[in-house]
Design a protein around this motif. Structure first.
Motif, short mmCIF file in Angstrom:
data_model
loop_
_atom_site.label_atom_id
_atom_site.label_comp_id
_atom_site.label_asym_id
_atom_site.label_seq_id
_atom_site.Cartn_x
_atom_site.Cartn_y
_atom_site.Cartn_z
N LYS A 122 -10.45 -10.64 -2.54
CA LYS A 122 -10.49 -8.92 -2.50
C LYS A 122 -10.24 -8.49 -1.06
O LYS A 122 -10.21 -9.12 -0.22
N TRP A 123 -9.89 -7.20 -1.22
CA TRP A 123 -9.37 -6.51 0.30
C TRP A 123 -10.35 -6.57 1.33
O TRP A 123 -10.39 -6.55 2.35
N GLY A 124 -11.79 -6.55 0.79
CA GLY A 124 -12.92 -6.27 1.65
C GLY A 124 -13.33 -8.02 2.18
O GLY A 124 -13.93 -7.81 3.14
N ASP A 125 -12.42 -8.93 1.82
CA ASP A 125 -12.63 -10.37 2.27
C ASP A 125 -11.67 -10.37 3.33
O ASP A 125 -11.90 -11.49 3.92
N ILE A 126 -10.79 -9.65 3.73
CA ILE A 126 -9.76 -9.75 4.65
C ILE A 126 -10.27 -9.05 5.96
O ILE A 126 -10.44 -7.73 5.99
N THR A 127 -10.25 -9.63 7.23
CA THR A 127 -10.70 -8.88 8.32
C THR A 127 -9.65 -9.50 9.54
O THR A 127 -9.07 -10.54 9.58
N GLU A 128 -9.47 -8.39 10.39
CA GLU A 128 -8.79 -8.87 11.66
C GLU A 128 -9.85 -8.84 12.90
O GLU A 128 -10.52 -8.07 13.00
N ILE A 129 -9.46 -10.03 13.73
CA ILE A 129 -10.56 -10.10 14.81
C ILE A 129 -9.97 -10.61 15.80
O ILE A 129 -8.69 -10.77 15.96
N GLY A 130 -10.39 -10.39 17.24
CA GLY A 130 -9.98 -10.36 18.48
C GLY A 130 -9.48 -9.00 18.95
O GLY A 130 -9.44 -8.13 18.30
N ASP A 131 -9.53 -9.12 20.24
CA ASP A 131 -9.45 -7.63 21.03
C ASP A 131 -8.00 -7.39 21.32
O ASP A 131 -7.46 -6.40 21.79
N GLY A 132 -7.31 -8.37 21.51
CA GLY A 132 -5.75 -8.26 21.55
C GLY A 132 -5.51 -8.50 23.43
O GLY A 132 -4.42 -8.35 23.59
N ILE A 181 1.70 -5.53 0.13
CA ILE A 181 0.96 -5.44 -0.96
C ILE A 181 0.21 -4.38 -0.96
O ILE A 181 0.02 -3.41 -2.21
N HIS A 182 -0.53 -3.97 0.31
CA HIS A 182 -1.51 -2.85 0.27
C HIS A 182 -0.74 -1.52 0.00
O HIS A 182 -1.15 -0.63 -0.64
N ASP A 183 0.58 -1.45 0.62
CA ASP A 183 1.39 -0.04 0.55
C ASP A 183 1.72 -0.08 -0.83
O ASP A 183 1.82 0.97 -1.32
N LEU A 184 2.29 -1.18 -1.69
CA LEU A 184 2.55 -0.89 -2.96
C LEU A 184 1.29 -0.53 -3.86
O LEU A 184 1.48 0.45 -4.61
N ARG A 185 0.06 -0.95 -3.53
CA ARG A 185 -1.07 -0.50 -4.38
C ARG A 185 -1.21 0.96 -3.93
O ARG A 185 -1.67 1.65 -5.04
N VAL A 186 -1.23 1.39 -2.69
CA VAL A 186 -1.42 2.63 -2.57
C VAL A 186 -0.27 3.69 -3.23
O VAL A 186 -0.68 4.75 -3.86
N LYS A 240 -7.44 5.66 -0.70
CA LYS A 240 -7.50 4.38 0.07
C LYS A 240 -8.08 3.34 -0.72
O LYS A 240 -8.58 3.66 -1.78
N ILE A 241 -7.53 2.23 -0.31
CA ILE A 241 -7.92 1.08 -1.45
C ILE A 241 -9.23 0.80 -1.53
O ILE A 241 -9.82 0.74 -0.23
N ASP A 242 -9.89 0.40 -2.60
CA ASP A 242 -11.20 -0.15 -2.81
C ASP A 242 -11.44 -1.45 -2.04
O ASP A 242 -10.72 -2.37 -2.63
N PRO A 243 -12.17 -1.64 -1.29
CA PRO A 243 -12.35 -2.84 -0.66
C PRO A 243 -12.91 -3.98 -1.73
O PRO A 243 -12.85 -5.44 -1.54
N ASN A 244 -13.40 -3.67 -3.02
CA ASN A 244 -13.89 -4.52 -3.91
C ASN A 244 -12.83 -4.67 -4.90
O ASN A 244 -13.00 -5.41 -6.00
N SER A 245 -11.49 -4.25 -4.72
CA SER A 245 -10.56 -4.43 -5.64
C SER A 245 -9.66 -5.66 -5.31
O SER A 245 -9.65 -5.95 -4.08
N LEU A 246 -9.18 -6.21 -6.25
CA LEU A 246 -8.34 -7.57 -6.18
C LEU A 246 -7.02 -7.43 -5.34
O LEU A 246 -6.11 -6.47 -5.38
N VAL A 247 -6.81 -8.42 -4.62
CA VAL A 247 -5.33 -8.38 -3.60
C VAL A 247 -4.11 -8.51 -4.56
O VAL A 247 -3.32 -7.79 -4.82
N PHE A 248 -4.43 -9.53 -5.37
CA PHE A 248 -3.22 -10.07 -6.35
C PHE A 248 -3.65 -9.59 -7.59
O PHE A 248 -4.41 -10.22 -8.31
#
Length: 431
Positions: free
Chosen positions: A260-270, A304-309, A321-329
């Motif tokens: 799900k979208w809510g399972d994906i996270t970006e970490i690190g400060d760059g 995929i995100h832009d396609l769903r939007v 906005k994409i629901d974090p609980n919705s499926l990615v694929f």
């Protein structure tokens, strides 16, 4: 002497399913006699209606299961009643119960398999059981040990022309024997499964894509989306990014299915190092955090995100906005995509990369094996890779040992700060 009587002893158990709608193995009709000591039943997975029987002797150990070999109810009852009387006499005279002998169990198991739809896997099971029957039929289930199972296979090896079998063939034989033993447990012949011998020998490497074929596959991914038909284009766009995401994370097919979208996270400060994408997946080994190979994977998720939007946008209104609980694929309606198996097979065929250099047929799981092989070739430590993939070090070494002799390098994400892991999931990284 135990007294029994047929008078008023028969009862009919109404089946919960009809033969038409019954699932495999479901009981479609059943009757009991002698206060439940004789149980006649028919199953949905038999092509021809056949009565099976289960007999219990008072104070005797377990049940005796047989096929009556007939679809006639009266003949089936006569068979079961005769069997009951024979067992009762033997029990009262102190003879060993036939339920302990393996021969009848093997015979019943073969009959069950033969009634099933023909499949190659079932064919192999039947062949194996017929071959081992002469060796096991007079032995008791009490004799069932690891040593006996080992001797069963040794007997089969001795019957071959070359006098040897490959480790993979032996493994398959033990797998088929485990299925038989599991059935024996379900039918009451044994109380627990025996321990199976370990198979020595190096397992063959799993089909993956080498650098050359991976290049062919990814180039084909860019070509397949160049179509005008909207529905076809949509499916191919989803396939393209699905392949790239699995090939760069090593997640299992089942784990991708529930991502799900809510399972994906970006970490690190760059600042102290590059940012990284992590995926929280749920698989057969439980939940784990997976670190993607590189930040490039953000591009695949964003497409995929832009396609769903775009699909969810209502004309004249702001983009949702994409629901974090919705499926990615997912399909256009948001429902789960069961499998990409057929479309991936077509993709490989078009790219000319269906088989590896050993002639092994590749599949969706080859994406996971490709990830593992490439990571090892790039010097990722085995322990780190095993943890990221949700498997054991032993499994990595067993199947990917051909790549682990390369020079070790930095771990997957040494630059990630410890406190950064487990950061709250947010979709802001896609905006």
């Amino acid at each position: 002497m135990v007294k029994t009587s047929l008078k008023g002893s028969a009862s009919i158990a109404k089946p919960t399913k009809t033969a038409k709608n019954a699932s495999k193995g479901a009981v479609t009709d059943s009757k009991t006699f002698r206060d439940g000591l004789i149980y006649l039943y028919q199953r949905a997975d038999f092509k021809k209606p056949t009565w099976l029987c289960r007999v219990k002797i008072p104070n005797g150990p377990g049940y005796v299961n047989r096929s009556t070999g007939t679809g006639d109810e009266h003949q089936a009852y006569k068979f079961a009643d005769d069997l009951y009387n024979q067992l009762l006499v033997k029990s009262l005279t102190g003879e060993a119960p036939p339920a302990k002998q393996m021969g009848p169990a093997i015979k019943s198991y073969i009959e069950r398999l033969e009634a099933m739809p023909h499949k190659l896997s079932i064919h192999y099971k039947i062949l194996l059981l017929k071959r081992i029957k002469p060796f096991l039929e007079r032995k008791s289930f009490d004799d069932l040990t690891t040593s006996l199972l080992s001797r069963v296979v040794d007997e089969q090896v001795a019957l071959t022309k070359k006098g040897k079998l490959s480790p993979n063939t032996v493994k398959r034989m033990y797998t088929d024997l485990k299925h038989f033993m599991q059935w024996c447990k379900e039918e009451g012949f044994i109380k627990r499964l025996p321990d199976f011998p370990k198979v020595n020998g190096v397992a063959s490497s799993r089909p993956h894509f080498n650098q050359k074929d991976w290049g062919k596959l990814t180039r084909q991914l860019q070509e397949i989306v160049k179509v005008e038909n909207g529905a076809i284009k949509r499916d191919r766009m989803m396939l393209r990014d699905y392949v790239l995401i699995l090939g760069n994370t090593g997640i299992r097919v089942g784990e991708a299915r529930t991502l799900k979208w809510g399972d994906i996270t970006e970490i690190g400060d760059g600042e102290s190092g590059p940012k990284h994408i992590t995926l929280m997946v749920s698989g057969k080994t439980g939940k784990r955090e997976v670190v993607a190979r590189s930040a490039e994977i953000k591009t695949y998720f964003k497409r995929i995100h832009d396609l769903r939007v775009e699909e969810l946008t209502v004309e004249g209104k702001r983009k949702p906005k994409i629901d974090p609980n919705s499926l990615v694929f997912c399909h256009k309606d948001g429902s789960e995509i069961g499998t990409f198996k057929k479309s991936f097979a077509a993709l490989m065929k078009k790219a000319g990369v269906e088989r590896d250099s050993q002639g092994n047929l590749r599949s969706l799981y080859s994406l996971r094996h490709t990830y593992a092989t490439f990571r090892l070739q790039n010097g990722v430590q085995v322990y780190t890779l095993a943890k990221n993939m949700g498997t054991s070090v032993a499994m990595i070494e067993q199947y990917y040992g051909h790549t682990t002799n390369l020079t070790s390098a930095a771990e997957l994400t040494k630059q990630i700060k410890k406190e950064a892991t487990g950061a709250a999931s947010s979709l802001s990284w896609l905006e």
